[in-house]
Design a protein around this motif. Structure first.
Motif, PDB file in Angstrom:
ATOM      1  N   THR A 152      12.447   1.192   2.963  1.00  0.00           N
ATOM      2  CA  THR A 152      12.585   1.913   4.239  1.00  0.00           C
ATOM      3  C   THR A 152      11.974   3.309   4.160  1.00  0.00           C
ATOM      4  O   THR A 152      11.814   3.976   5.167  1.00  0.00           O
ATOM      5  CB  THR A 152      14.080   2.044   4.623  1.00  0.00           C
ATOM      6  OG1 THR A 152      14.772   2.589   3.507  1.00  0.00           O
ATOM      7  CG2 THR A 152      14.687   0.717   4.995  1.00  0.00           C
ATOM      8  N   ILE A 153      11.647   3.742   2.946  1.00  0.00           N
ATOM      9  CA  ILE A 153      11.031   5.059   2.776  1.00  0.00           C
ATOM     10  C   ILE A 153       9.532   4.915   3.029  1.00  0.00           C
ATOM     11  O   ILE A 153       8.878   4.070   2.417  1.00  0.00           O
ATOM     12  CB  ILE A 153      11.283   5.608   1.357  1.00  0.00           C
ATOM     13  CG1 ILE A 153      12.785   5.707   1.098  1.00  0.00           C
ATOM     14  CG2 ILE A 153      10.606   6.957   1.148  1.00  0.00           C
ATOM     15  CD1 ILE A 153      13.151   5.807  -0.357  1.00  0.00           C
ATOM     16  N   ARG A 154       9.025   5.728   3.906  1.00  0.00           N
ATOM     17  CA  ARG A 154       7.597   5.648   4.232  1.00  0.00           C
ATOM     18  C   ARG A 154       6.773   6.291   3.127  1.00  0.00           C
ATOM     19  O   ARG A 154       6.893   7.476   2.864  1.00  0.00           O
ATOM     20  CB  ARG A 154       7.312   6.351   5.563  1.00  0.00           C
ATOM     21  CG  ARG A 154       7.753   5.532   6.737  1.00  0.00           C
ATOM     22  CD  ARG A 154       7.066   6.001   7.979  1.00  0.00           C
ATOM     23  NE  ARG A 154       7.263   5.051   9.055  1.00  0.00           N
ATOM     24  CZ  ARG A 154       6.551   5.062  10.178  1.00  0.00           C
ATOM     25  NH1 ARG A 154       5.614   5.954  10.351  1.00  0.00           N
ATOM     26  NH2 ARG A 154       6.785   4.173  11.114  1.00  0.00           N
ATOM     27  N   GLU A 155       5.956   5.472   2.484  1.00  0.00           N
ATOM     28  CA  GLU A 155       5.039   6.014   1.469  1.00  0.00           C
ATOM     29  C   GLU A 155       3.806   5.128   1.406  1.00  0.00           C
ATOM     30  O   GLU A 155       3.796   4.024   1.943  1.00  0.00           O
ATOM     31  CB  GLU A 155       5.735   6.123   0.114  1.00  0.00           C
ATOM     32  CG  GLU A 155       6.441   4.870  -0.338  1.00  0.00           C
ATOM     33  CD  GLU A 155       7.412   5.126  -1.478  1.00  0.00           C
ATOM     34  OE1 GLU A 155       7.359   6.193  -2.095  1.00  0.00           O
ATOM     35  OE2 GLU A 155       8.221   4.235  -1.752  1.00  0.00           O
ATOM     36  N   ASP A 156       2.785   5.627   0.739  1.00  0.00           N
ATOM     37  CA  ASP A 156       1.539   4.862   0.635  1.00  0.00           C
ATOM     38  C   ASP A 156       1.711   3.765  -0.409  1.00  0.00           C
ATOM     39  O   ASP A 156       1.972   4.052  -1.577  1.00  0.00           O
ATOM     40  CB  ASP A 156       0.386   5.794   0.228  1.00  0.00           C
ATOM     41  CG  ASP A 156       0.047   6.775   1.335  1.00  0.00           C
ATOM     42  OD1 ASP A 156       0.352   6.472   2.507  1.00  0.00           O
ATOM     43  OD2 ASP A 156      -0.523   7.841   1.034  1.00  0.00           O
ATOM     44  N   ASN A 157       1.564   2.535   0.033  1.00  0.00           N
ATOM     45  CA  ASN A 157       1.703   1.402  -0.882  1.00  0.00           C
ATOM     46  C   ASN A 157       0.361   0.823  -1.311  1.00  0.00           C
ATOM     47  O   ASN A 157       0.191   0.448  -2.470  1.00  0.00           O
ATOM     48  CB  ASN A 157       2.539   0.288  -0.238  1.00  0.00           C
ATOM     49  CG  ASN A 157       3.954   0.741   0.079  1.00  0.00           C
ATOM     50  OD1 ASN A 157       4.285   0.999   1.232  1.00  0.00           O
ATOM     51  ND2 ASN A 157       4.779   0.876  -0.928  1.00  0.00           N
ATOM     52  N   VAL A 158      -0.579   0.764  -0.353  1.00  0.00           N
ATOM     53  CA  VAL A 158      -1.834   0.061  -0.628  1.00  0.00           C
ATOM     54  C   VAL A 158      -2.998   0.838  -0.013  1.00  0.00           C
ATOM     55  O   VAL A 158      -2.866   1.412   1.065  1.00  0.00           O
ATOM     56  CB  VAL A 158      -1.784  -1.369  -0.007  1.00  0.00           C
ATOM     57  CG1 VAL A 158      -3.115  -2.085  -0.161  1.00  0.00           C
ATOM     58  CG2 VAL A 158      -0.663  -2.190  -0.617  1.00  0.00           C
ATOM     59  N   THR A 159      -4.110   0.862  -0.718  1.00  0.00           N
ATOM     60  CA  THR A 159      -5.353   1.382  -0.124  1.00  0.00           C
ATOM     61  C   THR A 159      -6.349   0.222  -0.042  1.00  0.00           C
ATOM     62  O   THR A 159      -6.547  -0.496  -1.035  1.00  0.00           O
ATOM     63  CB  THR A 159      -5.956   2.520  -0.973  1.00  0.00           C
ATOM     64  OG1 THR A 159      -4.970   3.554  -1.101  1.00  0.00           O
ATOM     65  CG2 THR A 159      -7.195   3.105  -0.333  1.00  0.00           C
ATOM     66  N   ILE A 160      -6.910   0.044   1.139  1.00  0.00           N
ATOM     67  CA  ILE A 160      -7.866  -1.050   1.352  1.00  0.00           C
ATOM     68  C   ILE A 160      -9.243  -0.428   1.610  1.00  0.00           C
ATOM     69  O   ILE A 160      -9.384   0.450   2.479  1.00  0.00           O
ATOM     70  CB  ILE A 160      -7.428  -1.920   2.555  1.00  0.00           C
ATOM     71  CG1 ILE A 160      -6.067  -2.571   2.251  1.00  0.00           C
ATOM     72  CG2 ILE A 160      -8.477  -2.987   2.869  1.00  0.00           C
ATOM     73  CD1 ILE A 160      -5.415  -3.212   3.460  1.00  0.00           C
ATOM     74  N   TYR A 161     -10.207  -0.870   0.840  1.00  0.00           N
ATOM     75  CA  TYR A 161     -11.586  -0.378   1.013  1.00  0.00           C
ATOM     76  C   TYR A 161     -12.380  -1.471   1.703  1.00  0.00           C
ATOM     77  O   TYR A 161     -12.360  -2.627   1.276  1.00  0.00           O
ATOM     78  CB  TYR A 161     -12.206  -0.066  -0.351  1.00  0.00           C
ATOM     79  CG  TYR A 161     -11.455   1.018  -1.109  1.00  0.00           C
ATOM     80  CD1 TYR A 161     -11.734   2.365  -0.894  1.00  0.00           C
ATOM     81  CD2 TYR A 161     -10.461   0.683  -2.021  1.00  0.00           C
ATOM     82  CE1 TYR A 161     -11.038   3.357  -1.578  1.00  0.00           C
ATOM     83  CE2 TYR A 161      -9.759   1.670  -2.710  1.00  0.00           C
ATOM     84  CZ  TYR A 161     -10.051   2.997  -2.487  1.00  0.00           C
ATOM     85  OH  TYR A 161      -9.358   3.972  -3.155  1.00  0.00           O
ATOM     86  N   ILE A 162     -13.048  -1.085   2.771  1.00  0.00           N
ATOM     87  CA  ILE A 162     -13.836  -2.103   3.482  1.00  0.00           C
ATOM     88  C   ILE A 162     -15.322  -1.723   3.448  1.00  0.00           C
ATOM     89  O   ILE A 162     -15.695  -0.568   3.237  1.00  0.00           O
ATOM     90  CB  ILE A 162     -13.349  -2.293   4.942  1.00  0.00           C
ATOM     91  CG1 ILE A 162     -13.535  -1.013   5.768  1.00  0.00           C
ATOM     92  CG2 ILE A 162     -11.914  -2.747   4.995  1.00  0.00           C
ATOM     93  CD1 ILE A 162     -13.303  -1.241   7.244  1.00  0.00           C
ATOM     94  N   HIS A 163     -16.156  -2.774   3.644  1.00  0.00           N
ATOM     95  CA  HIS A 163     -17.604  -2.544   3.743  1.00  0.00           C
ATOM     96  C   HIS A 163     -17.895  -2.003   5.128  1.00  0.00           C
ATOM     97  O   HIS A 163     -17.454  -2.589   6.116  1.00  0.00           O
ATOM     98  CB  HIS A 163     -18.376  -3.870   3.616  1.00  0.00           C
ATOM     99  CG  HIS A 163     -18.167  -4.583   2.323  1.00  0.00           C
ATOM    100  ND1 HIS A 163     -18.606  -4.087   1.129  1.00  0.00           N
ATOM    101  CD2 HIS A 163     -17.611  -5.795   2.053  1.00  0.00           C
ATOM    102  CE1 HIS A 163     -18.312  -4.944   0.180  1.00  0.00           C
ATOM    103  NE2 HIS A 163     -17.700  -5.995   0.714  1.00  0.00           N
ATOM    104  N   LYS A 164     -18.601  -0.912   5.182  1.00  0.00           N
ATOM    105  CA  LYS A 164     -18.975  -0.404   6.499  1.00  0.00           C
ATOM    106  C   LYS A 164     -20.454  -0.712   6.717  1.00  0.00           C
ATOM    107  O   LYS A 164     -21.285  -0.355   5.876  1.00  0.00           O
ATOM    108  CB  LYS A 164     -18.739   1.113   6.572  1.00  0.00           C
ATOM    109  CG  LYS A 164     -18.724   1.660   7.979  1.00  0.00           C
ATOM    110  CD  LYS A 164     -18.252   3.095   7.976  1.00  0.00           C
ATOM    111  CE  LYS A 164     -17.988   3.626   9.366  1.00  0.00           C
ATOM    112  NZ  LYS A 164     -19.048   3.454  10.317  1.00  0.00           N
ATOM    113  N   PRO A 165     -20.709  -1.408   7.792  1.00  0.00           N
ATOM    114  CA  PRO A 165     -22.110  -1.765   8.017  1.00  0.00           C
ATOM    115  C   PRO A 165     -22.976  -0.535   8.341  1.00  0.00           C
ATOM    116  O   PRO A 165     -22.465   0.471   8.774  1.00  0.00           O
ATOM    117  CB  PRO A 165     -22.035  -2.717   9.202  1.00  0.00           C
ATOM    118  CG  PRO A 165     -20.733  -2.501   9.840  1.00  0.00           C
ATOM    119  CD  PRO A 165     -19.825  -1.922   8.832  1.00  0.00           C
TER     120      PRO A 165
END
Lengths: 165, 235
Positions: A152-165
């Protein structure tokens, strides 16, 4: 009255008991969501030189849970950080990422810890992310798990890197 | 003259009191009405708990205690339904720090308890708060659960004589659950302890009676007279 102090004490206790009432409204945060940061990298050739650009805010990105029609990111605003809810009754769920017409599905595997908070609040289903993988890797470049524990504590769990065209 | 002096001595003699050096001083039985009333009032009758306590008076100082009880609870709340019933037992020792007095049945008690409860319960339609994936609600049932819990308590209270063998007293209890993380969920209610997420404190008000140990009186010796003299502050 032989013991006035004892009777006064009894009266105080009974009065105190009478003033108590059970709480029927949930006042606790029951929102268990995964904190996700989305970033992008692009390589563009300028005058024969490859130029690397890092983006921390992604416009036109749509995200929704597989099997639902409710958008988490609607593409109208740039996305940098968002809260994504995991399914509470199973140990796996998937999210569809759509970026300029390219779709990719990200599958989250996790273990759940069902905690009964109270009868007025229900259960908080905490999760521990064990694995994240993509179906096609057309859009998603890589994933980094910063904190596997989702609570319930808001924190950064995951970073997602995407390809930017 | 001699007769009148001996009758005065008789009048001054304490009735049915035991010497403090006697180990077994009697038994006390107590019925809790305070916590039972509190739980019933607070839950509007949905939770009821009844308990009996017994202690043995040793040297008017130590009170090994056994408390036995039974409780049941129902709750139909916004996020689920609960029904449970079970028994509990607390074992412990109280110490009376008050100055010993041969005729004093008043006791200030402080002590420790080890509590155990075995219960059977059902929890149904527990809301998992999964509004995104299932707007209609995702619910969970825990049917026919059997659970054992144990906890510790620090207690303080009184035990006072009202009339004849009848006593009353109150107890304040501070408890800590030892089995809170056992199983995949915390119980909603523990017999003898209450809601584990609720108050860490509870109160009892007891009515009871005492069964004193009778000791055949022997002729007073000089040693006894000196002892009584010292006890009464040398007056």
């Amino acid at each position: 009255m032989k013991h006035p102090i004892a009777f006064i004490l009894l009266l105080t206790i009974v009065t105190m008991f009478g003033s108590c009432s059970s709480d029927t409204k949930c006042r606790q945060n029951m929102n268990v969501t995964m904190g996700v940061t989305i970033e992008a990298d692009s390589l563009t050739e300028v005058d024969g030189v490859l130029q690397h650009t890092h983006y921390t805010s992604i416009p036109n990105l749509k995200i929704w849970g597989l099997g639902t029609d409710s958008l988490i990111a609607n593409g109208n605003t740039s996305v940098s950080k968002l809260q994504m809810p995991l399914k509470k009754d199973v140990d796996q769920c998937a999210f569809v990422f759509n970026y300029y017409g390219v779709n990719d599905t990200l599958i989250f595997d996790y273990t759940r810890d069902v905690q009964l908070v109270s009868m007025t609040c229900g259960c908080a289903v905490l999760a521990n992310i064990s694995q994240i993988h993509t179906q096609s890797a057309l859009l998603i470049d890589s994933i980094r798990i910063l904190n596997a524990a989702v609570s319930t504590i808001r924190e950064d769990n995951v970073t997602i890197y995407i390809h930017k065209p | 003259m001699g007769n009148s002096s001996s009758s005065n001595e008789k009048k001054e003699e304490p009735k049915e009191s035991l010497k403090d050096s006697v180990c077994y001083q009697g038994l006390n039985f107590k019925l809790d009405i305070g916590n039972a009333a509190f739980m019933a009032l607070k839950s509007k009758g949905a939770t009821q708990q009844y308990e009996l306590a017994m202690n043995v008076n040793l040297y008017k100082r130590f009170y090994p205690t056994l408390e036995l009880g039974y409780a049941w609870s129902t709750d139909h709340a916004e996020a689920g339904n609960y029904w449970g019933t079970g028994g509990f037992m607390r074992l412990g020792l109280d110490i009376n720090p008050l100055r010993k007095n041969r005729n004093n049945y008043y006791a200030l008690l402080v002590g420790l308890r080890f509590g155990m409860a075995l219960q059977n319960y059902n929890m149904t339609n527990i809301n998992l708060n999964d509004s995104y994936w299932n707007p209609g609600g995702t619910y969970l049932d825990y049917p026919n659960q059997v659970r054992f819990d144990c906890w510790g308590e620090i207690v303080a209270g009184t035990q006072i004589m009202v009339a004849g063998p009848f006593t009353m007293g109150w107890f304040i209890r501070f408890h800590a659950l030892f089995t809170g993380n056992a199983g995949d969920h915390k119980p909603y209610f523990i017999p003898g302890m209450g809601n584990p997420d609720g108050s860490f404190m509870s109160l009892n008000y007891y009515l009871g009676f005492r069964l004193d140990s009778k000791q055949p009186r022997k002729k007073q010796t000089n040693k006894d007279i000196d002892y009584e003299h010292n006890e009464s502050g040398g007056e």
